[in-house]
Write an enzyme that holds these catalytic residues in place. Structure first.
Site, PDB file in Angstrom:
ATOM      1  N   THR A  49       0.853  -1.185   0.000  1.00 20.65           N
ATOM      2  CA  THR A  49       0.000   0.000   0.000  1.00 20.65           C
ATOM      3  C   THR A  49       0.890   1.236   0.000  1.00 20.65           C
ATOM      4  OG1 THR A  49      -0.129   0.388   2.397  1.00 20.65           O
ATOM      5  CG2 THR A  49      -1.565  -1.334   1.480  1.00 20.65           C
ATOM      6  N   CYS A  50       0.278   2.411   0.056  1.00 23.45           N
ATOM      7  CA  CYS A  50       1.086   3.630   0.044  1.00 23.45           C
ATOM      8  C   CYS A  50       1.900   3.773   1.328  1.00 23.45           C
ATOM      9  CB  CYS A  50       0.217   4.865  -0.173  1.00 23.45           C
ATOM     10  SG  CYS A  50      -1.019   5.137   1.106  1.00 23.45           S
ATOM     11  N   ASN A  51       1.453   3.123   2.405  1.00 26.54           N
ATOM     12  CA  ASN A  51       2.131   3.285   3.691  1.00 26.54           C
ATOM     13  C   ASN A  51       2.919   2.073   4.155  1.00 26.54           C
ATOM     14  OD1 ASN A  51       1.531   5.958   4.363  1.00 26.54           O
ATOM     15  ND2 ASN A  51      -0.524   5.406   5.021  1.00 26.54           N
ATOM     16  N   ARG A  52       2.805   0.941   3.475  1.00 28.73           N
ATOM     17  CA  ARG A  52       3.537  -0.245   3.927  1.00 28.73           C
ATOM     18  C   ARG A  52       3.708  -1.253   2.794  1.00 28.73           C
ATOM     19  NH1 ARG A  52       2.111  -1.872   8.613  1.00 28.73           N
ATOM     20  NH2 ARG A  52       0.776  -0.077   9.052  1.00 28.73           N
ATOM     21  N   GLU A 114      -8.719   4.080  10.332  1.00 24.85           N
ATOM     22  CA  GLU A 114      -9.132   4.244   8.925  1.00 24.85           C
ATOM     23  C   GLU A 114      -9.478   2.870   8.341  1.00 24.85           C
ATOM     24  OE1 GLU A 114      -7.370   3.167   6.160  1.00 24.85           O
ATOM     25  OE2 GLU A 114      -5.491   2.528   7.062  1.00 24.85           O
ATOM     26  N   PRO A 115     -10.504   2.810   7.498  1.00 27.34           N
ATOM     27  CA  PRO A 115     -10.991   1.510   7.024  1.00 27.34           C
ATOM     28  C   PRO A 115     -10.282   0.962   5.794  1.00 27.34           C
ATOM     29  CG  PRO A 115     -12.446   3.243   6.252  1.00 27.34           C
ATOM     30  CD  PRO A 115     -11.386   3.920   7.080  1.00 27.34           C
ATOM     31  N   GLY A 189      -6.365  10.324 -11.001  1.00 31.54           N
ATOM     32  CA  GLY A 189      -6.610   8.956 -10.565  1.00 31.54           C
ATOM     33  C   GLY A 189      -8.074   8.822 -10.199  1.00 31.54           C
ATOM     34  N   CYS A 194      -8.907   8.567  -4.243  1.00 26.09           N
ATOM     35  CA  CYS A 194      -9.443   9.746  -4.924  1.00 26.09           C
ATOM     36  C   CYS A 194     -10.947   9.869  -4.687  1.00 26.09           C
ATOM     37  CB  CYS A 194      -9.127   9.687  -6.418  1.00 26.09           C
ATOM     38  SG  CYS A 194      -7.406  10.094  -6.805  1.00 26.09           S
TER      39      CYS A 194
END
Length: 434
Positions: A49-52, A114-115, A189, A194
C-alpha cells in the site's frame, strides 16, 4: 509450521524508500510465484500500500525464512539489501500474529481507525488465493485477521472518529487556504483514495471537482458521482491551471508531473498558489516541483502532522481494540497448534500400536497353548502399557499455552520415531468477512 512477517512501513521508512520496493497491484502473479519458489517458504502473501510493504509467509526455518524474505524484497526490486535492511522489521509466531491482526484492525495505520487497510489486505489475499500462493495456514490466518478487524470495528468506536489519509489531505488543504468554497479540486486517478478525497472535498464545500484518469470512462464515472467534470488524461496540463488543489494517486511507476509541466501552468494562473498532495507510492509528482514559486507540494509523509491530533481521543478505544486482538491471538494459536499436534499424536499412537501388535503376534505364535482368556488379557496389558507410555507426551503436546515449544516437540517426535503424518485438506476459502 511458523508464520513470519517481513516488511517496512511509514513508521520505519520514508516514502523515498517505500516506493523503491512497492509492488504493482495489477501485476502480482509474478512476485507471488517467485515468493513461494523460495526454499522453505511454503505459503506467501504480499501486501503493498502507500504506507507499507509487507510479506506474510510460512516456514519451518524461522531465522532462515526471515533472511530469505529480506533478500527477496531487495533482489526483486534491484535495491541494495544493505540500504533496505535498516528500515525492515520482522516478526514470527505470536508477534507476527499480533502485528497482522493490528494492521488489519487499523491499529498500526498512520490514521488509526481508517478503514482502507482492511480492504487492501483483502485484495492482497485475493491475489494470493487466485495465484495459489496461500494455503491452509495463511488462509485461516487472514480470515481470522478479517474477523478480528470486524470485532474491533463493531465493538469499539475506533472508526467513528477516524479520518482517512484522504480526509487528512482535505484538512491540510483547509490549513493552507482556509475557506475552500472558492477552490477547484483536480483529482488525478479514480481509485478508492481519490473517491474518498472527492467525498471529503464536496462535504467541505469546494467550488468544483475535476477528475482525470488514464481510463477516461473511470474518470467520467467518478466525476458523475459528485457532479464534477471529467478531463481526458491527454488534456491534463491544458486544464490544470483551473485547479487550486491537486490530489494525485495513480499507480504509475514514474513521475507524471515534472517541474517543466508546472512552470507553464503557474504562469497561466498568474502565479496564483497551487496546492499539490501526492499520496501515490511510488510518487506521482517530482519533488522538485516544490521549488517553484507559489507551489506547495505535500506527500503522504507530510500528513503525519494533520492526523496526530486524533491520537489522544482514540487512545481509550485503541486500548479496547488491543484487548480484542490479544483474545483472538490465543484462539488462533490454539488452532495452529492443533494443526501440527493432532496428526502427530495420531501418527505416534499408530506407530506404537503397530509395534505392539507385531510383538504381540510373535508372542502368540510361540505360545501355542495360551487360552482365549489369556490372549484377551495380554491384549489389554499391552494396550495399557502403550497408553501409559503415551499419556505424558500426548498431554504435553495437547497443551495450548506452550507457544513455539510445540513445534520443537512435534519435530522431535517426528524425527525420533520416523512418523509420517497425513496431509491436511485445504480449507475452503469461502466468503471474506465483511
Amino acid at each position: 509450521m511458523n508464520i513470519i512477517v517481513v516488511g517496512l512501513s511509514h513508521k520505519t521508512a520514508a516514502v523515498e524508500i517505500r516506493e523503491k520496493v512497492a509492488f504493482s497491484p495489477t501485476q502480482m502473479e509474478k512476485p507471488l510465484h517467485a515468493l513461494v519458489s523460495i526454499p522453505d517458504i511454503t505459503e506467501g502473501v504480499i501486501v503493498s500500500t502507500c504506507n507499507r510493504v509487507e510479506i506474510y509467509a510460512t516456514t519451518r526455518d524461522i531465522a532462515g525464512g526471515i533472511a530469505r524474505l529480506k533478500r527477496f524484497l531487495a533482489d526483486y526490486h534491484n535495491f541494495p539489501l544493505e540500504t533496505l535492511e535498516p528500515h525492515l522489521y520482522s516478526y514470527h509466531g505470536e508477534a507476527a500474529t499480533r502485528h497482522v491482526f493490528r494492521v488489519a484492525s487499523s491499529l498500526d495505520s498512520m490514521v488509526v481507525g481508517e478503514p482502507q487497510i482492511l480492504g487492501q489486505i483483502k485484495t492482497s489475499y485475493g491475489y494470493a488465493a487466485e495465484y495459489k500462493s496461500s494455503g491452509i495456514i495463511l488462509n485461516r490466518f487472514l480470515h481470522k485477521a478479517f474477523s478480528v478487524a470486524k470485532r474491533v470495528r463493531t465493538e469499539t468506536k475506533i472508526a467513528s472518529s477516524a479520518v482517512s489519509v484522504a480526509f487528512a489531505a482535505v484538512e491540510l488543504a483547509k490549513k493552507i487556504f482556509g475557506d475552500l468554497s472558492d477552490k477547484t479540486v483536480m483529482l488525478i486517478g479514480a481509485g478508492e483514495m481519490c473517491e474518498l478525497a472527492a467525498k471529503h472535498f464536496i462535504n467541505t464545500g469546494v467550488r468544483g471537482v475535476m477528475v482525470t484518469n488514464r481510463t477516461f470512462e473511470r474518470a467520467v464515472k467518478l466525476a458523475e458521482e459528485f457532479d464534477g467534470k471529467a478531463v481526458n488524461y491527454e488534456d491534463l496540463f491544458d486544464q490544470l491551471h483551473k485547479a487550486d488543489i491537486i490530489l494525485s494517486s495513480t499507480g504509475a511507476p514514474h513521475f507524471i508531473i515534472k517541474p517543466k509541466d508546472i512552470e507553464d501552468v503557474i504562469r497561466r494562473r498568474k502565479l496564483k498558489p497551487m496546492f499539490f498532495i501526492d499520496i501515490a507510492v511510488p510518487r506521482d509528482i517530482d519533488p522538485k516541483v516544490n521549488d517553484i514559486e507559489n507551489i506547495y507540494l505535500y506527500t503522504v509523509d507530510d500528513l503525519n502532522g494533520v492526523v496526530a491530533t486524533n491520537l489522544e481521543q482514540r487512545k481509550k478505544e485503541s486500548e479496547k481494540a488491543e484487548a480484542i486482538v490479544e483474545q483472538e491471538i490465543g484462539q488462533f494459536f490454539k488452532w495452529l497448534s492443533s494443526l501440527e499436534v493432532t496428526p502427530t499424536i495420531v501418527a505416534l499412537r499408530s506407530k506404537f500400536d503397530e509395534i505392539r501388535r507385531a510383538e504381540l503376534a510373535k508372542t502368540m505364535a510361540n505360545w501355542k497353548d495360551l487360552p482365549p482368556e489369556g490372549e484377551k488379557r495380554l491384549e489389554a496389558l499391552t494396550n495399557a502399557i502403550m497408553n501409559k507410555l503415551l499419556h505424558q507426551p500426548t498431554s504435553v503436546l495437547k497443551r495450548s499455552d506452550q507457544g513455539n515449544r510445540n513445534d520443537l516437540y512435534v519435530d522431535a517426535l517426528r524425527n525420533l520415531f520416523d512418523l509420517e503424518t497425513a496431509p491436511h485438506e485445504e480449507m475452503e476459502l469461502g466468503e471474506l468477512e465483511e
